[in-house]
Write an enzyme that holds these catalytic residues in place. Structure first.
Site, PDB file in Angstrom:
ATOM      1  N   GLY A  51      42.570  34.234  38.081  1.00 34.24           N
ATOM      2  CA  GLY A  51      43.172  35.149  37.115  1.00 34.24           C
ATOM      3  C   GLY A  51      42.492  36.502  37.208  1.00 34.24           C
ATOM      4  CD  GLN A  56      38.861  40.388  34.955  1.00 38.77           C
ATOM      5  OE1 GLN A  56      39.945  39.828  35.038  1.00 38.77           O
ATOM      6  NE2 GLN A  56      37.721  39.795  35.251  1.00 38.77           N
ATOM      7  CB  CYS A  98      34.799  35.968  33.477  1.00 39.29           C
ATOM      8  SG  CYS A  98      35.657  37.549  33.370  1.00 39.29           S
ATOM      9  CG  LEU A  99      37.134  37.021  39.267  1.00 38.32           C
ATOM     10  CD1 LEU A  99      38.382  37.652  39.873  1.00 38.32           C
ATOM     11  CD2 LEU A  99      36.322  36.299  40.341  1.00 38.32           C
ATOM     12  CG  HIS A 140      39.544  34.040  30.786  1.00 40.17           C
ATOM     13  ND1 HIS A 140      38.244  33.570  30.778  1.00 40.17           N
ATOM     14  CD2 HIS A 140      39.507  35.195  31.504  1.00 40.17           C
ATOM     15  CE1 HIS A 140      37.470  34.421  31.456  1.00 40.17           C
ATOM     16  NE2 HIS A 140      38.209  35.410  31.907  1.00 40.17           N
ATOM     17  CD  GLU A 141      42.665  36.404  33.491  1.00 40.88           C
ATOM     18  OE1 GLU A 141      42.464  37.640  33.444  1.00 40.88           O
ATOM     19  OE2 GLU A 141      41.837  35.612  33.975  1.00 40.88           O
ATOM     20  CG  HIS A 144      39.895  39.832  30.753  1.00 41.21           C
ATOM     21  ND1 HIS A 144      38.631  40.379  30.731  1.00 41.21           N
ATOM     22  CD2 HIS A 144      39.804  38.723  31.516  1.00 41.21           C
ATOM     23  CE1 HIS A 144      37.813  39.617  31.458  1.00 41.21           C
ATOM     24  NE2 HIS A 144      38.497  38.592  31.932  1.00 41.21           N
TER      25      HIS A 144
HETATM   26 NI    NI Z   1      37.818  37.018  33.087  1.00 37.64          NI
END
Ligand code: NI
Length: 175
Positions: A51, A56, A98-99, A140-141, A144
């Site tokens: 994701g 991000q 998370c990235l 989660h996304e 963000h």
């Molecule tokens: Ni994330």
């Protein structure tokens, strides 16, 4: 048809302020948006993620891409523009990463099932239901897009331990 190399965007890390800012609604559904969506998928795959949300890559917009099968199932590729959770059921507690927070993993409580209403990259509204990993990924996304990270959803004690670990890595030049 000419093929243009898609740009791989660098993923910004915590504590970049763009990650804490709610994204603006997407209002223009043009070719540039569709290129951006393609670039976000490629950037997500390059970073080994399932994701990726626009904040991000430094864009404060309500746009996210998800692929819980990581390229295995083309039908799992999901583009959510201006998404909203319209129904939720149950709870699940699983580890999340998370990235933007590399190497950090913590258990996060989420809804077990959700129904999301969103637009696709052409501006058409649709609804998508998901449970388990897909529900977790969508939540989660969408977080963000509201300036929320998964470490905002764990206990204060665990959060302090995570922040200490990040500081240590920053000092070692590993963050
Ligand atoms: Ni994330």
């Amino acid at each position: 048809m000419a093929t243009v190399a898609l740009k791989i965007h660098e993923v910004v890390k915590y504590p970049d302020p763009v990650l804490a800012r709610p994204g603006a609604p997407v209002t223009v559904f043009d070719r540039a948006l569709r290129t951006l969506v393609a670039e976000m998928f490629e950037s997500m795959y390059a970073a080994q993620g399932i994701g990726l949300a626009a904040p991000q890559i430094g864009l404060s917009q309500r746009l996210t891409v998800i692929d819980t099968s990581f390229k295995k199932e083309p039908k799992d590729k999901l583009v959510l523009v201006n998404p909203e959770v319209i129904a939720r059921r149950g709870t699940q507690l699983e580890e999340e990463g998370c990235l933007s927070l590399p190497e950090i993993r913590e258990k996060v409580k989420r809804d077990a099932w959700v129904k999301v209403r969103a637009q696709n990259e052409c501006g058409e509204w649709f609804e998508v239901e998901g449970e388990e990993l897909l529900a977790r990924a969508m939540l989660h996304e969408i977080d963000h897009l509201n300036g929320i990270l998964f470490i905002d959803r764990i206990s204060r004690l665990k959060r302090e331990l995570v922040l200490r670990k990040i500081k240590k890595m920053q000092k070692l030049g590993e963050w």
